[in-house]
Design a protein around this motif. Structure first.
Motif, PDB file in Angstrom:
ATOM      1  N   LEU A  60      47.768 -69.035  33.064  1.00 47.78           N
ATOM      2  CA  LEU A  60      47.610 -70.195  33.941  1.00 47.78           C
ATOM      3  C   LEU A  60      47.186 -71.421  33.153  1.00 47.78           C
ATOM      4  O   LEU A  60      47.724 -72.522  33.341  1.00 47.78           O
ATOM      5  N   MET A  61      46.245 -71.247  32.243  1.00 51.77           N
ATOM      6  CA  MET A  61      45.728 -72.393  31.509  1.00 51.77           C
ATOM      7  C   MET A  61      46.754 -72.960  30.526  1.00 51.77           C
ATOM      8  O   MET A  61      46.692 -74.143  30.181  1.00 51.77           O
ATOM      9  N   THR A  62      47.686 -72.136  30.075  1.00 53.61           N
ATOM     10  CA  THR A  62      48.797 -72.669  29.276  1.00 53.61           C
ATOM     11  C   THR A  62      49.592 -73.670  30.106  1.00 53.61           C
ATOM     12  O   THR A  62      49.971 -74.756  29.620  1.00 53.61           O
ATOM     13  N   GLU A  63      49.830 -73.341  31.368  1.00 58.28           N
ATOM     14  CA  GLU A  63      50.533 -74.246  32.272  1.00 58.28           C
ATOM     15  C   GLU A  63      49.694 -75.492  32.572  1.00 58.28           C
ATOM     16  O   GLU A  63      50.221 -76.605  32.659  1.00 58.28           O
ATOM     17  N   VAL A  64      48.384 -75.304  32.733  1.00 59.67           N
ATOM     18  CA  VAL A  64      47.498 -76.432  33.025  1.00 59.67           C
ATOM     19  C   VAL A  64      47.487 -77.421  31.855  1.00 59.67           C
ATOM     20  O   VAL A  64      47.527 -78.639  32.053  1.00 59.67           O
ATOM     21  N   ILE A  71      39.103 -70.064  31.729  1.00 61.51           N
ATOM     22  CA  ILE A  71      39.493 -71.399  32.181  1.00 61.51           C
ATOM     23  C   ILE A  71      38.972 -72.454  31.207  1.00 61.51           C
ATOM     24  O   ILE A  71      39.710 -73.354  30.776  1.00 61.51           O
ATOM     25  N   ILE A  72      37.688 -72.354  30.857  1.00 61.21           N
ATOM     26  CA  ILE A  72      37.103 -73.369  29.979  1.00 61.21           C
ATOM     27  C   ILE A  72      37.722 -73.304  28.586  1.00 61.21           C
ATOM     28  O   ILE A  72      38.103 -74.338  28.009  1.00 61.21           O
ATOM     29  N   ARG A  73      37.852 -72.102  28.042  1.00 59.58           N
ATOM     30  CA  ARG A  73      38.475 -71.988  26.716  1.00 59.58           C
ATOM     31  C   ARG A  73      39.922 -72.452  26.756  1.00 59.58           C
ATOM     32  O   ARG A  73      40.444 -72.959  25.753  1.00 59.58           O
ATOM     33  N   GLY A  74      40.548 -72.321  27.912  1.00 59.03           N
ATOM     34  CA  GLY A  74      41.913 -72.797  28.071  1.00 59.03           C
ATOM     35  C   GLY A  74      42.035 -74.307  28.061  1.00 59.03           C
ATOM     36  O   GLY A  74      43.138 -74.847  28.000  1.00 59.03           O
TER      37      GLY A  74
END
Length: 359
Positions: free
Chosen positions: A265-269, A311-314
């Motif tokens: 998800l975070m790659t997309e964010v 999420i944060i590391r992302g």
């Protein structure tokens, strides 16, 4: 006892001086002095604050600051600063978040200097300190918002990135007013159980359930670069997030997060956020109350701490211009675990700021 404390602070001052300008900074080799670790590193002419290591200074000693960093009154000369906003006058359910910054600081004594998971070394590349709390008005929420806005204007004017300890989520509104004045409309990574986009609650337009509605109305957000993660719970309508989607927000309800890693998800964010300025706002009630019971409006079936860290590391690589961790309510945090989790999440935020050094 007075002599003991005086000697401790003299030793600490010798080990970690706050803060010298780049012209005053000098390059010295690391050495161990007086039982404390003295680290004077030079990078682009800067000297960094390094928290005293628990290898040499007991965690239970000293005045509680965030991560046992030095305290200074302003953000002058800092790359990043921890700052508290102790209010809960915008809270709709359980009070107590006004004590959040204080308890987060106490629990943060467990933090160490390096991130073992990412190998980030924040105190080798950024000048960081605790600049204390905003002097809020606990009797007047509108006046408090004005005080927060004015204080953050001063912080941001120095080039410092604020890492905020709440306080209830109302504080995101005046902070983002100041952020947008400096950077223009910003992207937003919003981690929360609630969308916080209500228009009016009990006749009031300012409270912890309304900040992002106000931000959209004032043009503070780049709505195509807003993501809300972890939303859940019962609602006042069949689709509680219809308004968010209508603005262009990406809404990630908690059901989309169950039983999976949020790294994809975070790659997309990151792709959605691009290179523009981004603000990260993390409500501790995004986590399941089994992990973080000390909050004002808990909702079951939430994110895990692992997902919170993902999420944060992302957010690594984003142009983060500010972060907050809000809604820790110590009266409902009988073990201190919620505040401890909050302290660790704030450290993770520090470790993904721009110009971070990684081993």
């Amino acid at each position: 006892m007075f002599l003991l404390w005086r000697n401790f602070w003299r030793t600490r001052a010798a080990a970690v001086k706050i803060p010298l300008s780049s012209r005053q900074a000098s390059s010295q080799r690391s050495s161990r002095t007086g039982g404390c670790l003295t680290q004077s590193r030079r990078s682009s002419g800067s000297r960094y604050n390094v928290p005293p290591s628990a290898e040499f200074v007991a965690r239970v000693s000293g005045i509680p600051t965030m991560a046992k960093l030095p305290y200074q009154e302003t953000a002058d000369g800092l790359d990043a600063a921890f700052v508290g906003v102790p209010i809960d006058t915008g809270t709709s359910n359980r009070p107590g978040a006004r004590f959040g910054p204080r308890q987060i600081r106490v629990e943060s004594a467990l933090l160490r200097a390096y991130n073992s998971g990412t190998r980030a070394a924040p105190y080798e590349c950024l000048m960081v300190a605790d600049i204390g709390d905003i002097n809020v008005n606990v009797y007047d929420l509108k006046d408090t918002c004005k005080r927060i806005r004015e204080a953050y204007r001063k912080i941001l004017a120095t080039g410092c990135i604020p890492l905020t300890m709440g306080g209830d989520h109302t504080i995101a509104y005046p902070i983002l007013q100041a952020v947008a004045e400096k950077y223009g409309p910003v992207g937003l990574v919003h981690v929360d159980a609630h969308a916080d986009t209500s228009d009016v609650v009990l006749g009031e337009k300012i409270g912890h359930g309304t900040p992002f509605r106000r931000c959209v109305e004032e043009g503070l957000l780049d709505c195509q670069r807003v993501v809300q993660i972890g939303l859940r719970g019962s609602g006042y309508s069949a689709d509680s997030y219809e308004w968010s989607r209508a603005q262009g927000f990406r809404v990630v309800q908690v059901e989309e997060c169950w039983f999976k890693s949020l790294t994809p998800l975070m790659t997309e964010v990151r792709a959605q956020m691009g290179r523009g300025p981004v603000y990260l706002s993390f409500d501790i009630d995004a986590l399941d109350p089994g992990f973080a019971p000390g909050t004002g409006t808990p909702e079951i079936a939430g994110l895990t701490p692992i997902q919170g860290v993902e999420i944060i590391r992302g957010c690594r690589g984003l142009n983060l211009v500010g972060c907050d961790l809000v809604e820790v309510s110590p009266p409902y945090d009988t073990t201190g675990n919620t505040a401890l989790t909050g302290a660790n999440l704030l450290f993770e935020m520090l470790c993904v700021l721009p110009k971070m050094k990684y081993y």
